[in-house]
Design a protein around this motif. Structure first.
Motif, mmCIF file in Angstrom:
data_model
loop_
_atom_site.group_PDB
_atom_site.id
_atom_site.type_symbol
_atom_site.label_atom_id
_atom_site.label_comp_id
_atom_site.label_asym_id
_atom_site.label_seq_id
_atom_site.Cartn_x
_atom_site.Cartn_y
_atom_site.Cartn_z
ATOM 1 N N ARG A 35 0.839 -1.204 0.000
ATOM 2 C CA ARG A 35 0.000 0.000 0.000
ATOM 3 C C ARG A 35 0.874 1.254 0.000
ATOM 4 N N GLY A 36 1.900 1.251 0.843
ATOM 5 C CA GLY A 36 2.799 2.399 0.891
ATOM 6 C C GLY A 36 3.501 2.620 -0.438
ATOM 7 N N LEU A 37 3.957 1.554 -1.053
ATOM 8 C CA LEU A 37 4.612 1.661 -2.350
ATOM 9 C C LEU A 37 3.639 2.164 -3.411
ATOM 10 N N ALA A 38 2.407 1.653 -3.391
ATOM 11 C CA ALA A 38 1.402 2.100 -4.360
ATOM 12 C C ALA A 38 1.132 3.597 -4.209
ATOM 13 N N LYS A 39 1.085 4.083 -2.983
ATOM 14 C CA LYS A 39 0.862 5.514 -2.748
ATOM 15 C C LYS A 39 2.037 6.348 -3.258
ATOM 16 N N GLN A 40 3.251 5.857 -3.047
ATOM 17 C CA GLN A 40 4.431 6.570 -3.552
ATOM 18 C C GLN A 40 4.410 6.633 -5.079
ATOM 19 N N LEU A 41 4.069 5.514 -5.702
ATOM 20 C CA LEU A 41 4.018 5.477 -7.161
ATOM 21 C C LEU A 41 2.920 6.390 -7.705
ATOM 22 N N LEU A 42 1.779 6.428 -7.033
ATOM 23 C CA LEU A 42 0.690 7.308 -7.437
ATOM 24 C C LEU A 42 1.119 8.770 -7.337
ATOM 25 N N GLN A 43 1.791 9.118 -6.250
ATOM 26 C CA GLN A 43 2.291 10.480 -6.076
ATOM 27 C C GLN A 43 3.302 10.819 -7.172
ATOM 28 N N SER A 80 9.944 31.359 -8.263
ATOM 29 C CA SER A 80 10.421 30.345 -7.337
ATOM 30 C C SER A 80 11.655 29.654 -7.896
ATOM 31 N N SER A 81 12.585 29.323 -7.019
ATOM 32 C CA SER A 81 13.782 28.624 -7.479
ATOM 33 C C SER A 81 13.541 27.131 -7.607
ATOM 34 N N SER A 82 12.433 26.644 -7.081
ATOM 35 C CA SER A 82 12.172 25.209 -7.174
ATOM 36 C C SER A 82 11.548 24.878 -8.515
ATOM 37 N N GLN A 83 11.914 23.732 -9.041
ATOM 38 C CA GLN A 83 11.391 23.241 -10.301
ATOM 39 C C GLN A 83 10.814 21.865 -10.058
ATOM 40 N N PRO A 84 9.855 21.437 -10.868
ATOM 41 C CA PRO A 84 9.308 20.092 -10.670
ATOM 42 C C PRO A 84 10.364 19.034 -10.882
ATOM 43 N N ASN A 85 10.292 17.970 -10.129
ATOM 44 C CA ASN A 85 11.235 16.859 -10.243
ATOM 45 C C ASN A 85 10.806 16.001 -11.428
ATOM 46 N N VAL A 86 11.532 16.095 -12.525
ATOM 47 C CA VAL A 86 11.150 15.370 -13.734
ATOM 48 C C VAL A 86 12.156 14.283 -14.093
ATOM 49 N N ASN A 87 13.061 13.983 -13.198
ATOM 50 C CA ASN A 87 14.080 12.992 -13.540
ATOM 51 C C ASN A 87 13.665 11.560 -13.245
ATOM 52 N N GLY A 88 12.441 11.378 -12.736
ATOM 53 C CA GLY A 88 11.946 10.029 -12.522
ATOM 54 C C GLY A 88 12.401 9.392 -11.218
ATOM 55 N N SER A 89 13.199 10.106 -10.417
ATOM 56 C CA SER A 89 13.672 9.487 -9.183
ATOM 57 C C SER A 89 12.602 9.598 -8.117
ATOM 58 N N MET A 90 12.607 8.635 -7.216
ATOM 59 C CA MET A 90 11.685 8.685 -6.093
ATOM 60 C C MET A 90 12.220 7.837 -4.966
#
Length: 93
Positions: A35-43, A80-90
């Protein structure tokens, strides 16, 4: 830069990461962990989707389909200096 008509292809590193994650899921028998992994993947999926839409709007110069509300919720401001994380890491359990 790939052309729009070219199909998306995973890099070799992405293929290895996909295989690693697949094996981890297959080896996990604990429902709580799954369940925790599924939630991380969904996010991660929704974060990637938001980042892709943000990039497309930047390149095409088009406004968000939901107006300012969606923009403020899903996309960082240009100041903002933050950018979306698009490198696929999690992070994984």
């Amino acid at each position: 830069m790939p052309r729009m008509s070219e199909p998306l292809a995973l890099s070799l590193g992405q293929k290895f990461e996909l295989e690693r994650m697949t094996r981890m899921i297959d080896s996990t028998g604990d429902p709580q962990s799954l369940r925790g992994l599924a939630k991380q993947l969904l996010q991660a999926w929704h974060t990637q989707k938001a980042a892709t839409e943000w990039i497309m709007r930047q390149q095409l110069g088009t406004p968000s389909q939901f107006g300012g509300l969606a923009r403020s919720a899903a996309v960082p401001s240009r100041e903002s200096s933050s950018q979306p994380n698009v490198n696929g890491s999690m992070d994984v359990l």
